[in-house]
Design a protein around this motif. Structure first.
Motif, PDB file in Angstrom:
ATOM      1  N   ASP A  33     107.380  -6.833  95.740  1.00  0.00           N
ATOM      2  CA  ASP A  33     106.699  -6.101  94.660  1.00  0.00           C
ATOM      3  C   ASP A  33     105.868  -4.923  95.174  1.00  0.00           C
ATOM      4  OD1 ASP A  33     104.727  -7.635  95.859  1.00  0.00           O
ATOM      5  OD2 ASP A  33     103.909  -8.417  93.987  1.00  0.00           O
ATOM      6  N   CYS A  34     106.226  -4.406  96.350  1.00  0.00           N
ATOM      7  CA  CYS A  34     105.541  -3.216  96.884  1.00  0.00           C
ATOM      8  C   CYS A  34     105.754  -2.065  95.899  1.00  0.00           C
ATOM      9  CB  CYS A  34     106.108  -2.862  98.255  1.00  0.00           C
ATOM     10  SG  CYS A  34     105.322  -1.409  98.984  1.00  0.00           S
ATOM     11  N   PRO A  35     104.673  -1.385  95.485  1.00  0.00           N
ATOM     12  CA  PRO A  35     104.802  -0.375  94.418  1.00  0.00           C
ATOM     13  C   PRO A  35     105.334   0.991  94.861  1.00  0.00           C
ATOM     14  CG  PRO A  35     102.516  -0.569  95.086  1.00  0.00           C
ATOM     15  CD  PRO A  35     103.279  -1.621  95.863  1.00  0.00           C
ATOM     16  N   VAL A  36     105.585   1.199  96.155  1.00  0.00           N
ATOM     17  CA  VAL A  36     106.026   2.528  96.609  1.00  0.00           C
ATOM     18  C   VAL A  36     107.412   2.465  97.248  1.00  0.00           C
ATOM     19  CG1 VAL A  36     103.663   3.371  96.937  1.00  0.00           C
ATOM     20  CG2 VAL A  36     104.874   2.336  98.873  1.00  0.00           C
ATOM     21  N   SER A  37     108.171   3.555  97.099  1.00  0.00           N
ATOM     22  CA  SER A  37     109.492   3.627  97.738  1.00  0.00           C
ATOM     23  C   SER A  37     109.436   4.501  98.994  1.00  0.00           C
ATOM     24  CB  SER A  37     110.527   4.170  96.762  1.00  0.00           C
ATOM     25  OG  SER A  37     110.121   5.434  96.298  1.00  0.00           O
TER      26      SER A  37
ATOM     27  N   GLN B 287     103.032   5.340 102.336  1.00  0.00           N
ATOM     28  CA  GLN B 287     101.850   6.192 102.158  1.00  0.00           C
ATOM     29  C   GLN B 287     100.808   5.783 103.180  1.00  0.00           C
ATOM     30  OE1 GLN B 287     100.682   4.994  98.199  1.00  0.00           O
ATOM     31  NE2 GLN B 287     102.006   6.496  97.223  1.00  0.00           N
ATOM     32  N   VAL B 288     100.166   6.776 103.787  1.00  0.00           N
ATOM     33  CA  VAL B 288      99.040   6.483 104.668  1.00  0.00           C
ATOM     34  C   VAL B 288      97.900   6.002 103.787  1.00  0.00           C
ATOM     35  CG1 VAL B 288      97.379   7.494 106.279  1.00  0.00           C
ATOM     36  CG2 VAL B 288      99.779   8.188 106.355  1.00  0.00           C
ATOM     37  N   PRO B 289      97.256   4.877 104.140  1.00  0.00           N
ATOM     38  CA  PRO B 289      96.142   4.402 103.306  1.00  0.00           C
ATOM     39  C   PRO B 289      95.068   5.484 103.178  1.00  0.00           C
ATOM     40  CG  PRO B 289      96.691   2.795 105.012  1.00  0.00           C
ATOM     41  CD  PRO B 289      97.493   4.032 105.299  1.00  0.00           C
ATOM     42  N   PRO B 290      94.586   5.736 101.959  1.00  0.00           N
ATOM     43  CA  PRO B 290      93.601   6.810 101.765  1.00  0.00           C
ATOM     44  C   PRO B 290      92.273   6.483 102.446  1.00  0.00           C
ATOM     45  CG  PRO B 290      93.879   5.544  99.743  1.00  0.00           C
ATOM     46  CD  PRO B 290      94.896   5.027 100.720  1.00  0.00           C
ATOM     47  N   ASP B 291      91.607   7.525 102.933  1.00  0.00           N
ATOM     48  CA  ASP B 291      90.289   7.329 103.538  1.00  0.00           C
ATOM     49  C   ASP B 291      89.266   7.040 102.456  1.00  0.00           C
ATOM     50  OD1 ASP B 291      90.897   7.637 106.249  1.00  0.00           O
ATOM     51  OD2 ASP B 291      90.881   9.825 106.070  1.00  0.00           O
ATOM     52  N   LYS B 292      88.398   6.092 102.728  1.00  0.00           N
ATOM     53  CA  LYS B 292      87.299   5.765 101.823  1.00  0.00           C
ATOM     54  C   LYS B 292      86.016   5.857 102.633  1.00  0.00           C
ATOM     55  CE  LYS B 292      89.944   3.259  98.538  1.00  0.00           C
ATOM     56  NZ  LYS B 292      90.901   2.226  98.637  1.00  0.00           N
TER      57      LYS B 292
ATOM     58  N   ASN C 289      93.249   0.950 106.626  1.00  0.00           N
ATOM     59  CA  ASN C 289      92.954   2.098 107.501  1.00  0.00           C
ATOM     60  C   ASN C 289      92.915   1.673 108.961  1.00  0.00           C
ATOM     61  OD1 ASN C 289      90.518   3.073 105.111  1.00  0.00           O
ATOM     62  ND2 ASN C 289      92.431   4.156 105.435  1.00  0.00           N
ATOM     63  N   LEU C 290      92.189   0.586 109.237  1.00  0.00           N
ATOM     64  CA  LEU C 290      92.028   0.106 110.612  1.00  0.00           C
ATOM     65  C   LEU C 290      93.371  -0.264 111.228  1.00  0.00           C
ATOM     66  CD1 LEU C 290      88.928  -2.208 110.040  1.00  0.00           C
ATOM     67  CD2 LEU C 290      88.942  -0.100 111.384  1.00  0.00           C
ATOM     68  N   GLN C 291      94.163  -1.031 110.473  1.00  0.00           N
ATOM     69  CA  GLN C 291      95.465  -1.464 110.982  1.00  0.00           C
ATOM     70  C   GLN C 291      96.392  -0.266 111.183  1.00  0.00           C
ATOM     71  OE1 GLN C 291      96.816  -4.409 108.165  1.00  0.00           O
ATOM     72  NE2 GLN C 291      95.503  -6.006 109.018  1.00  0.00           N
TER      73      GLN C 291
ATOM     74  N   LYS D 251     102.279  -4.797 101.933  1.00  0.00           N
ATOM     75  CA  LYS D 251     102.257  -5.209 100.526  1.00  0.00           C
ATOM     76  C   LYS D 251     102.127  -4.018  99.581  1.00  0.00           C
ATOM     77  CE  LYS D 251      99.744  -8.802  99.437  1.00  0.00           C
ATOM     78  NZ  LYS D 251      98.739  -9.889  99.395  1.00  0.00           N
ATOM     79  N   ARG D 252     101.353  -3.011  99.982  1.00  0.00           N
ATOM     80  CA  ARG D 252     100.988  -1.930  99.072  1.00  0.00           C
ATOM     81  C   ARG D 252     101.450  -0.539  99.529  1.00  0.00           C
ATOM     82  NH1 ARG D 252     100.434   1.957  96.989  1.00  0.00           N
ATOM     83  NH2 ARG D 252      98.739   3.018  95.962  1.00  0.00           N
ATOM     84  N   TYR D 253     101.451  -0.307 100.870  1.00  0.00           N
ATOM     85  CA  TYR D 253     101.636   1.064 101.366  1.00  0.00           C
ATOM     86  C   TYR D 253     103.025   1.373 101.912  1.00  0.00           C
ATOM     87  CZ  TYR D 253      96.668   1.557 100.584  1.00  0.00           C
ATOM     88  OH  TYR D 253      95.434   1.605  99.995  1.00  0.00           O
ATOM     89  N   GLY D 254     103.943   0.396 101.924  1.00  0.00           N
ATOM     90  CA  GLY D 254     105.335   0.700 102.248  1.00  0.00           C
ATOM     91  C   GLY D 254     105.681   0.773 103.731  1.00  0.00           C
ATOM     92  N   PHE D 255     105.007   0.002 104.557  1.00  0.00           N
ATOM     93  CA  PHE D 255     105.339  -0.043 105.985  1.00  0.00           C
ATOM     94  C   PHE D 255     105.860  -1.420 106.382  1.00  0.00           C
ATOM     95  CE2 PHE D 255     102.249   3.390 105.813  1.00  0.00           C
ATOM     96  CZ  PHE D 255     102.831   4.352 106.631  1.00  0.00           C
ATOM     97  N   GLY D 256     106.913  -1.423 107.207  1.00  0.00           N
ATOM     98  CA  GLY D 256     107.396  -2.651 107.808  1.00  0.00           C
ATOM     99  C   GLY D 256     106.834  -2.766 109.214  1.00  0.00           C
ATOM    100  N   PHE D 257     106.707  -4.002 109.692  1.00  0.00           N
ATOM    101  CA  PHE D 257     106.200  -4.251 111.043  1.00  0.00           C
ATOM    102  C   PHE D 257     107.327  -4.780 111.929  1.00  0.00           C
ATOM    103  CE2 PHE D 257     102.451  -5.029 108.380  1.00  0.00           C
ATOM    104  CZ  PHE D 257     101.472  -4.302 109.050  1.00  0.00           C
ATOM    105  N   HIS D 258     107.542  -4.157 113.068  1.00  0.00           N
ATOM    106  CA  HIS D 258     108.478  -4.718 114.043  1.00  0.00           C
ATOM    107  C   HIS D 258     107.676  -5.312 115.202  1.00  0.00           C
ATOM    108  CE1 HIS D 258     111.237  -4.507 117.615  1.00  0.00           C
ATOM    109  NE2 HIS D 258     111.799  -5.381 116.807  1.00  0.00           N
TER     110      HIS D 258
END
Length: 137
Positions: free
Chosen positions: A18-22, A25-30, A37-39, A93-100
């Protein structure tokens, strides 16, 4: 004291169903740095340099303001209980990155739209697992 681990070897964590992006996206700075951001910073700047345990614990240490000289002791306590692995990371889950996770258990991230991401999906020699969903079915 038994130590738990979040490390995988030779495994690809796909984005959540259910990831909302295709496109990743880089997580936005807050104002306050988020776990995402850290990860993202740590893994994107240092691919295959850190294990999942390193990434998970560093986020915890940062959020809890743990000093350098306390880190080893706190890390042992932290991993004496099971911890959520990178399958629960907002990057997957949210930003569209897979981990290898390579054979040494070190991690790199790949955008869902990249050729490398697709290559991991079709590689029969790499175990695959999906990131956790954000919502229940």
């Amino acid at each position: 004291m038994k130590q738990h681990s979040t490390n995988y070897t030779n495994t690809f964590i796909e984005v959540a169903e259910d990831c909302p992006v295709s496109h990743a996206q880089v997580p936005p700075d807050k104002k306050e740095k988020t776990l995402a951001n850290l990860q993202y910073e740590k893994i994107s700047k240092h691919p295959y340099q850190y294990s999942s345990d390193d990434i998970i614990f560093d986020g915890y240490a940062f959020k809890n303001d743990i000093s350098e000289n306390e880190k080893q002791k706190v890390r042992e306590q932290f991993f004496s209980k099971g911890q959520a692995c990178l399958r629960s990371s907002p990057l997957a889950k949210r930003y569209g990155f897979g981990f290898h996770h390579n054979k040494e258990g070190k991690v790199a991230i790949f955008p869902v739209e990249s050729k490398e991401y697709q290559k991991f999906l079709t590689d029969p020699d790499i175990a695959k697992t999906k990131a956790m969903r954000s919502k229940r079915k």
